[in-house]
Design a protein around this motif. Structure first.
Motif, short mmCIF file in Angstrom:
data_model
loop_
_atom_site.label_atom_id
_atom_site.label_comp_id
_atom_site.label_asym_id
_atom_site.label_seq_id
_atom_site.Cartn_x
_atom_site.Cartn_y
_atom_site.Cartn_z
N LYS A 1 0.82 -1.21 0.00
CA LYS A 1 0.00 0.00 0.00
C LYS A 1 0.86 1.26 0.00
N GLU B 1 1.72 -5.66 -7.97
CA GLU B 1 0.75 -5.88 -6.89
C GLU B 1 0.53 -4.64 -6.03
N GLU C 1 -0.73 -1.30 -4.41
CA GLU C 1 -2.05 -0.66 -4.30
C GLU C 1 -1.85 0.81 -3.96
N ASP D 1 -5.44 -0.57 -12.60
CA ASP D 1 -6.22 -1.10 -11.50
C ASP D 1 -5.53 -0.95 -10.16
N ASN D 2 -4.25 -0.61 -10.18
CA ASN D 2 -3.50 -0.41 -8.93
C ASN D 2 -4.06 0.75 -8.11
N LYS E 1 -6.62 2.24 -6.16
CA LYS E 1 -7.77 1.66 -5.47
C LYS E 1 -8.73 2.70 -4.90
N HIS F 1 -11.94 -0.22 0.41
CA HIS F 1 -11.50 -0.30 -0.98
C HIS F 1 -10.08 -0.82 -1.18
N MET F 2 -9.29 -0.86 -0.13
CA MET F 2 -7.95 -1.43 -0.23
C MET F 2 -8.01 -2.92 0.07
N ASP F 3 -7.32 -3.74 -0.70
CA ASP F 3 -7.35 -5.19 -0.50
C ASP F 3 -6.69 -5.56 0.83
#
Length: 318
Positions: free
Chosen positions: A97, A167, A169, A192-193, A195, A316-318
């Motif tokens: 992140k 990967e 975010e 898409d990164n 978020k 919204h963050m994985d």
């Protein structure tokens, strides 16, 4: 004969007014757009915040925190050849992140340290602050009010993905002009990164902002000075006030957006955030804080601000 004299007089008067308008437009460009020392905002009552907030902004512990961090200096070249500066701080513990900050008018990356400290210390994020074009150590002889900066932001996003991996975010967090910047970027084709986007105290478009400010600060109508100044800006800086529209961009946005605004903001009206929210294509939320002036909410309502921010990010963050 009298009729001809009247026509000549009318043409002469119009010519004088046109010359005055053009001269005023170049003056207004230099005043607001050209990279230079700006003094016209000094003493502006619309920017007054509480004594507590002012002390925090100017002398808060976050400043010593920022200076103590070992930021890596990053540099990219914009599509039009400018060298732009960024400052990256890796989180204490490995994480995917990262928050990418965009500062306000006449600010710089360091000004976002007050927010960066929270993301870094409390949320465990990597941090990237940048000097927008025409500010601090980034090149550029004009201030873009977010329009050309939106493309710079997309380059910073690409750089983050290159440096941190596929990967990663990314959260975009902007304040005032920086908020308009990330919203203008939202309408571009983002990976898409990205978020989530946080827009604190944004304006709808450069034209709308200047129209409001001209009336409030100088008691002047927008016509004819503002359209002419927009033409001068198009000629000298490559963008017009109407095309520099966060409102048009959020109508194409895909990433979720959190709008934050103080209900007592008289510099950028709260209604602008509301209009942006109501026209956003992506999932969006709108939060206001009573008693907060322009970009003041993080200090004056910090606990509630952090709650709203973290709830949105957790969603919204994985």
């Amino acid at each position: 004969m009298l009729k001809k004299k009247g026509v000549k007089f009318g043409i002469g008067l119009l010519s004088i007014l046109l010359i005055i308008n053009i001269a005023a437009s170049f003056y207004f460009y230099d005043l607001a757009i050209k990279r230079d020392v700006k003094e016209f905002l000094a003493g502006n009552k619309d920017l007054e915040v509480s004594a507590e907030a002012m002390d925090t902004f100017l002398n808060g512990d976050w400043r010593s925190w920022y200076r103590a961090q070992d930021f890596e200096r990053w540099e990219i070249q914009s599509a039009d050849g400018l060298k732009l500066q960024g400052y990256f701080l890796e989180a204490k513990k490995p994480t995917e992140k990262t928050v990418l900050f965009a500062h306000g008018y006449l600010g710089d990356g360091q000004d976002m340290g007050i927010y960066a400290e929270h993301y870094y210390e409390e949320l465990g994020y990597n941090v990237l602050t940048v000097d927008l074009r025409g500010h601090e150590k980034s090149e550029g002889d004009y201030i873009g009010f977010g329009w050309h900066d939106r493309l710079d932001i997309t380059q910073w996003i690409d750089t983050l993905v290159e440096q941190r991996g596929q990967e990663t975010e990314i959260v975009l967090h902007g304040v005032s002009m920086g908020a308009a910047t990330v919203l203008m970027a939202s309408g571009e084709k983002l990976p898409d990164n990205v978020k989530a986007i946080i827009a604190d105290s944004p304006f709808t478009s450069v034209y709308d902002l200047f129209e409001y400010q001209m009336n409030r600060m100088y008691n002047l109508p927008d016509f004819p000075l503002l359209p002419t100044t927009s033409l001068v800006t198009k000629m000298k800086a490559g963008y017009s006030f109407t095309e520099a529209s966060a409102l048009d961009q959020v109508k194409k946005a895909e990433a979720p957006i959190l709008y934050i605004h103080g209900n007592d903001d008289v510099f950028v009206p709260t209604a602008m955030s509301k209009e942006l929210y109501e026209n956003t294509k992506s999932e969006a939320e709108f939060v206001t804080f009573d008693g907060a002036n322009h970009s003041e909410a993080f200090v004056s309502h910090r606990e509630d601000y952090e709650v709203e921010l973290e709830e949105f990010l957790n969603k919204h963050m994985d």
